[in-house]
Design a protein around this motif. Structure first.
Motif, PDB file in Angstrom:
ATOM      1  N   ASP A 141       0.848  -1.183   0.000  1.00 57.00           N
ATOM      2  CA  ASP A 141       0.000   0.000   0.000  1.00 57.00           C
ATOM      3  C   ASP A 141       0.887   1.239   0.000  1.00 57.00           C
ATOM      4  OD1 ASP A 141      -2.421  -1.435   0.205  1.00 57.00           O
ATOM      5  OD2 ASP A 141      -2.309  -1.487   2.399  1.00 57.00           O
ATOM      6  N   VAL A 142       0.611   2.205  -0.893  1.00 55.59           N
ATOM      7  CA  VAL A 142       1.408   3.425  -0.900  1.00 55.59           C
ATOM      8  C   VAL A 142       1.111   4.245   0.346  1.00 55.59           C
ATOM      9  CG1 VAL A 142       1.511   3.470  -3.426  1.00 55.59           C
ATOM     10  CG2 VAL A 142      -0.288   4.745  -2.235  1.00 55.59           C
ATOM     11  N   ARG A 143       1.929   5.209   0.589  1.00 53.34           N
ATOM     12  CA  ARG A 143       1.847   6.058   1.781  1.00 53.34           C
ATOM     13  C   ARG A 143       0.433   6.650   1.956  1.00 53.34           C
ATOM     14  NH1 ARG A 143       5.748   9.415   4.675  1.00 53.34           N
ATOM     15  NH2 ARG A 143       7.343   8.289   3.477  1.00 53.34           N
ATOM     16  N   GLY A 144      -0.111   6.459   3.169  1.00 50.06           N
ATOM     17  CA  GLY A 144      -1.400   7.045   3.506  1.00 50.06           C
ATOM     18  C   GLY A 144      -2.612   6.294   3.003  1.00 50.06           C
ATOM     19  N   ARG A 145      -2.405   5.129   2.397  1.00 50.80           N
ATOM     20  CA  ARG A 145      -3.529   4.357   1.858  1.00 50.80           C
ATOM     21  C   ARG A 145      -3.635   3.016   2.576  1.00 50.80           C
ATOM     22  NH1 ARG A 145      -7.689   5.921  -1.156  1.00 50.80           N
ATOM     23  NH2 ARG A 145      -7.480   4.263  -2.715  1.00 50.80           N
ATOM     24  N   TYR A 146      -4.863   2.634   2.868  1.00 47.67           N
ATOM     25  CA  TYR A 146      -5.185   1.375   3.516  1.00 47.67           C
ATOM     26  C   TYR A 146      -4.334   1.203   4.781  1.00 47.67           C
ATOM     27  CZ  TYR A 146      -8.413   0.492  -0.244  1.00 47.67           C
ATOM     28  OH  TYR A 146      -9.475   0.609  -1.106  1.00 47.67           O
ATOM     29  N   ALA A 147      -3.451   0.207   4.853  1.00 43.18           N
ATOM     30  CA  ALA A 147      -2.747  -0.072   6.105  1.00 43.18           C
ATOM     31  C   ALA A 147      -1.415   0.655   6.232  1.00 43.18           C
ATOM     32  CB  ALA A 147      -2.516  -1.583   6.241  1.00 43.18           C
ATOM     33  N   SER A 148      -1.060   1.495   5.274  1.00 40.10           N
ATOM     34  CA  SER A 148       0.229   2.190   5.339  1.00 40.10           C
ATOM     35  C   SER A 148       0.096   3.521   6.071  1.00 40.10           C
ATOM     36  CB  SER A 148       0.784   2.439   3.931  1.00 40.10           C
ATOM     37  OG  SER A 148       1.294   1.244   3.376  1.00 40.10           O
ATOM     38  N   GLU A 149       1.126   3.852   6.833  1.00 39.51           N
ATOM     39  CA  GLU A 149       1.141   5.091   7.604  1.00 39.51           C
ATOM     40  C   GLU A 149       1.466   6.283   6.691  1.00 39.51           C
ATOM     41  OE1 GLU A 149       2.814   2.860  11.657  1.00 39.51           O
ATOM     42  OE2 GLU A 149       4.072   4.284  10.558  1.00 39.51           O
ATOM     43  N   GLY A 150       1.271   7.489   7.265  1.00 37.17           N
ATOM     44  CA  GLY A 150       1.601   8.715   6.554  1.00 37.17           C
ATOM     45  C   GLY A 150       0.383   9.342   5.909  1.00 37.17           C
ATOM     46  N   GLN A 151       0.616  10.452   5.211  1.00 35.13           N
ATOM     47  CA  GLN A 151      -0.437  11.191   4.534  1.00 35.13           C
ATOM     48  C   GLN A 151      -0.431  10.878   3.041  1.00 35.13           C
ATOM     49  OE1 GLN A 151      -2.803  13.284   5.980  1.00 35.13           O
ATOM     50  NE2 GLN A 151      -1.983  12.373   7.860  1.00 35.13           N
ATOM     51  N   TRP A 152      -1.617  10.715   2.480  1.00 31.09           N
ATOM     52  CA  TRP A 152      -1.780  10.380   1.059  1.00 31.09           C
ATOM     53  C   TRP A 152      -1.796  11.654   0.236  1.00 31.09           C
ATOM     54  CZ3 TRP A 152      -1.531   7.961  -3.230  1.00 31.09           C
ATOM     55  CH2 TRP A 152      -2.534   7.925  -4.206  1.00 31.09           C
ATOM     56  N   HIS A 153      -0.758  11.837  -0.576  1.00 28.76           N
ATOM     57  CA  HIS A 153      -0.673  12.952  -1.514  1.00 28.76           C
ATOM     58  C   HIS A 153      -0.358  12.351  -2.883  1.00 28.76           C
ATOM     59  CE1 HIS A 153      -0.785  15.935   1.661  1.00 28.76           C
ATOM     60  NE2 HIS A 153       0.199  15.313   2.281  1.00 28.76           N
ATOM     61  N   PRO A 154      -1.363  12.188  -3.752  1.00 29.87           N
ATOM     62  CA  PRO A 154      -1.123  11.529  -5.038  1.00 29.87           C
ATOM     63  C   PRO A 154       0.051  12.131  -5.800  1.00 29.87           C
ATOM     64  CG  PRO A 154      -3.473  11.883  -4.711  1.00 29.87           C
ATOM     65  CD  PRO A 154      -2.771  12.601  -3.584  1.00 29.87           C
ATOM     66  N   TYR A 155       0.891  11.249  -6.316  1.00 22.90           N
ATOM     67  CA  TYR A 155       2.017  11.574  -7.198  1.00 22.90           C
ATOM     68  C   TYR A 155       3.184  12.269  -6.477  1.00 22.90           C
ATOM     69  CZ  TYR A 155      -1.241  10.447 -10.963  1.00 22.90           C
ATOM     70  OH  TYR A 155      -2.135   9.806 -11.776  1.00 22.90           O
ATOM     71  N   ARG A 156       3.158  12.353  -5.153  1.00 19.87           N
ATOM     72  CA  ARG A 156       4.181  13.148  -4.480  1.00 19.87           C
ATOM     73  C   ARG A 156       5.329  12.310  -3.920  1.00 19.87           C
ATOM     74  NH1 ARG A 156       2.335  17.442   0.024  1.00 19.87           N
ATOM     75  NH2 ARG A 156       1.116  18.116  -1.789  1.00 19.87           N
ATOM     76  N   SER A 157       5.077  11.171  -3.329  1.00 17.47           N
ATOM     77  CA  SER A 157       6.103  10.466  -2.541  1.00 17.47           C
ATOM     78  C   SER A 157       6.587   9.171  -3.172  1.00 17.47           C
ATOM     79  CB  SER A 157       5.542  10.146  -1.138  1.00 17.47           C
ATOM     80  OG  SER A 157       5.108  11.319  -0.486  1.00 17.47           O
ATOM     81  N   GLU A 158       6.144   8.866  -4.385  1.00 14.20           N
ATOM     82  CA  GLU A 158       6.391   7.521  -4.896  1.00 14.20           C
ATOM     83  C   GLU A 158       7.855   7.251  -5.248  1.00 14.20           C
ATOM     84  OE1 GLU A 158       4.029   6.207  -3.951  1.00 14.20           O
ATOM     85  OE2 GLU A 158       2.283   7.450  -4.277  1.00 14.20           O
ATOM     86  N   GLU A 159       8.586   8.272  -5.663  1.00 13.59           N
ATOM     87  CA  GLU A 159       9.986   8.041  -6.007  1.00 13.59           C
ATOM     88  C   GLU A 159      10.786   7.627  -4.780  1.00 13.59           C
ATOM     89  OE1 GLU A 159      13.868  10.631  -7.364  1.00 13.59           O
ATOM     90  OE2 GLU A 159      11.934  11.124  -8.302  1.00 13.59           O
ATOM     91  N   ALA A 160      10.696   8.407  -3.717  1.00 11.80           N
ATOM     92  CA  ALA A 160      11.484   8.113  -2.515  1.00 11.80           C
ATOM     93  C   ALA A 160      11.003   6.845  -1.833  1.00 11.80           C
ATOM     94  CB  ALA A 160      11.402   9.298  -1.555  1.00 11.80           C
ATOM     95  N   ASP A 161       9.692   6.663  -1.722  1.00 19.21           N
ATOM     96  CA  ASP A 161       9.171   5.471  -1.042  1.00 19.21           C
ATOM     97  C   ASP A 161       9.463   4.211  -1.845  1.00 19.21           C
ATOM     98  OD1 ASP A 161       8.255   7.156   0.903  1.00 19.21           O
ATOM     99  OD2 ASP A 161       6.128   6.985   0.387  1.00 19.21           O
ATOM    100  N   GLY A 162       9.394   4.310  -3.169  1.00 16.84           N
ATOM    101  CA  GLY A 162       9.720   3.152  -3.995  1.00 16.84           C
ATOM    102  C   GLY A 162      11.176   2.763  -3.866  1.00 16.84           C
ATOM    103  N   ALA A 163      12.071   3.762  -3.863  1.00 20.04           N
ATOM    104  CA  ALA A 163      13.500   3.477  -3.738  1.00 20.04           C
ATOM    105  C   ALA A 163      13.814   2.824  -2.388  1.00 20.04           C
ATOM    106  CB  ALA A 163      14.298   4.758  -3.905  1.00 20.04           C
TER     107      ALA A 163
END
Length: 507
Positions: free
Chosen positions: A65-87
């Protein structure tokens, strides 16, 4: 740790301390194994069967689950955190004792954006070794607007209502809202739509402020890992899928079927039994070839020829054939029409209004004397006049079978700013066509000024369509003598060679 098909939930820490939840399936045995990473805002649990299939083929598979969605912690901001979280997640996978160090990033729609953001990111140690991007939603601005400028209103309203600014999804949110307020999408300004729905959507105005990532395709050109891009000819992002494949620097493969956004789960009426592929099995086969460097360099692509049982090479497309409006098509009505945003050209239906002033220029070809194969990019080359300085120009191409039943082939829309009442020349791209049309088919060409609700209405006042509150009608005309439709017609004597899609993309 669970193995051989059983999923275990794991928490992966990010740089800021947020923990992202994922389901992990490991193959039987001690490894080491290559890994597949699926990052999604649509609930990791929906991928459990897919994870088991990857594990059965010898891949460790993680759906997160990406940040802020379903069981993942943090705030959901579409298209913002995927590069760093994916790495960070790729690094975590490589650190596991069962890992052989190789990672395939895989995703569909927003999940494909997650995979590509990781692959094209700046973190060298966090980049995967191969990527499978299906119907990719490249970025906020790319999904919000057509390359020619007009806003993709219906698709973005549906996605944001279902997934935006909320931890879990509601797939019928827009449908339910329209049932309560059928004129919801007519609300002005477009940025104020959440107020009409009485629901907070703070990221909605930010979506329309997003700018295209001008260096995305440049970064794709510098990528040196293998890419498999998968799309559907009825998918709204089909053009983005093809452009990604064309610009990719490493070995790139394209699979384009007669499908919608859900791929094989959404076949078009032109799909045939030969187009029913087991995509999961094909993905595994491709990854097994890609990871050890078994793919030949360069680009290879295959597309289903809808209406036939064929798959054809993307390299076989012919040079476009020009069909002049003045001689090859018959004008129905006059070349002039009114683009009235209060009564716009409707994108929901293929029928043509017969009452009132025309809202489009309408042309039709004679019946085809023999079957016709279209394979490659198409466009309309228009010479036009508008009495407003800003104007959207829509071209819709429809096939009418011998019974007169309409089938959508392509739509293109571009935004222009030209002096009022002055002649303008423009090209409206219609995307990649891959269809066989039977004898007796007629082609209908519609040139209009709106395509609502698929696209936001141009107010013709010079204001931004997403913040405008006043609308103005626009009178238009098409100069038939200098306008033409360019189609990728495969000559009957040069039929496209049949190919096996799995063999073509895996070599």
């Amino acid at each position: 740790m669970s193995a051989s098909g059983a999923a275990a939930t794991v928490l992966v820490g990010m740089a800021d301390g947020a923990r992202l939840a994922g389901d992990l399936c490991l193959p039987a045995g001690d490894g080491p194994f290559p890994a597949v990473l699926i990052r999604t805002p649509y609930d990791r649990r929906r991928h459990r069967a897919e994870l088991r299939a990857w594990a059965a083929s010898g891949f460790a598979a993680l759906a997160q689950d990406v940040r802020g969605r379903y069981a993942s912690e943090g705030q959901w901001h579409p298209y913002r955190s995927e590069e760093a979280d994916g790495a960070a997640t790729v690094r975590w996978l490589r650190e596991q004792p069962w890992s052989n160090g190789q990672v395939v990033a895989h995703g569909s729609s927003y999940g494909a954006h997650c995979a590509l953001a990781t692959v094209l990111g700046t973190s060298a140690d966090g980049r995967p070794d191969a990527v499978i991007a299906a119907v990719p939603a490249l970025g906020a601005a790319e999904t919000a607007r057509e390359p020619g400028g007009p806003e993709r209103l219906l698709a973005r309203a549906g996605w944001w209502a279902a997934h935006g600014d909320r931890r879990t999804s509601d797939g019928t949110a827009l449908e339910d809202a329209l049932a309560q307020d059928s004129r919801l999408l007519e609300h002005l300004p477009v940025t104020g739509l959440p107020l009409r729905r009485r629901r907070a959507l703070p990221s909605w105005p930010q979506l329309w402020a997003a700018e295209r990532d001008g260096d995305l395709l440049a970064r794709a050109a510098a990528a040196d890992i293998p890419l498999l891009a998968v799309g559907g000819t009825r998918d709204p992002f089909r053009g983005d899928t093809v452009e990604l494949w064309r610009h990719w620097g490493g070995p790139s493969r394209l699979l384009m079927g007669p499908w919608g956004h859900a791929l094989t789960a959404a076949p078009g009426p032109e799909a045939r039994p030969q187009h029913r592929l087991n995509l999961g099995r094909l993905y595994v086969r491709w990854a097994e070839a890609a990871l050890p460097g078994g793919l030949a360099p360069g680009r290879r692509g295959v597309t289903a020829l809808g209406g036939s049982g064929w798959w054809a090479s993307m390299a076989d497309g012919p040079a476009p054939t020009s069909y002049p409006f003045s001689t090859a098509l018959r004008l129905l009505g006059g070349p002039g029409f009114e683009a009235d945003p209060e009564q716009p050209f409707c994108s929901d239906y293929l029928d043509v209004p017969t009452a009132g002033r025309p809202d489009r220029c309408l042309l039709v070809t004679p019946p085809l004397p023999r079957p016709l194969d279209l394979l490659g990019p198409a466009d309309a080359r228009l010479v036009v006049v508008a009495d407003t300085p800003t104007a959207d120009w829509v071209v819709r191409l429809v096939a009418l079978d011998p019974r007169g039943v309409a089938d959508h082939l392509a739509t293109g829309v571009v935004r222009r700013t030209d002096p009022a009442h002055e002649t303008a020349r423009l090209s409206v791209p219609l995307g990649h066509l891959s269809r066989r049309l039977p004898a007796g088919t007629r082609l209908r060409v519609e040139v209009g000024g709106h395509h609502f609700p698929a696209h936001a209405r141009n107010p013709h006042t010079g204001e931004d369509p997403v913040t405008a509150t006043l609308l103005r009608s626009s009178n238009r005309s098409v100069q038939l003598e200098d306008s033409a439709l360019a189609l990728p017609v495969v000559a009957a004597r040069h039929r496209a060679a049949r190919v096996n899609p799995a063999q073509e993309i895996c070599r």
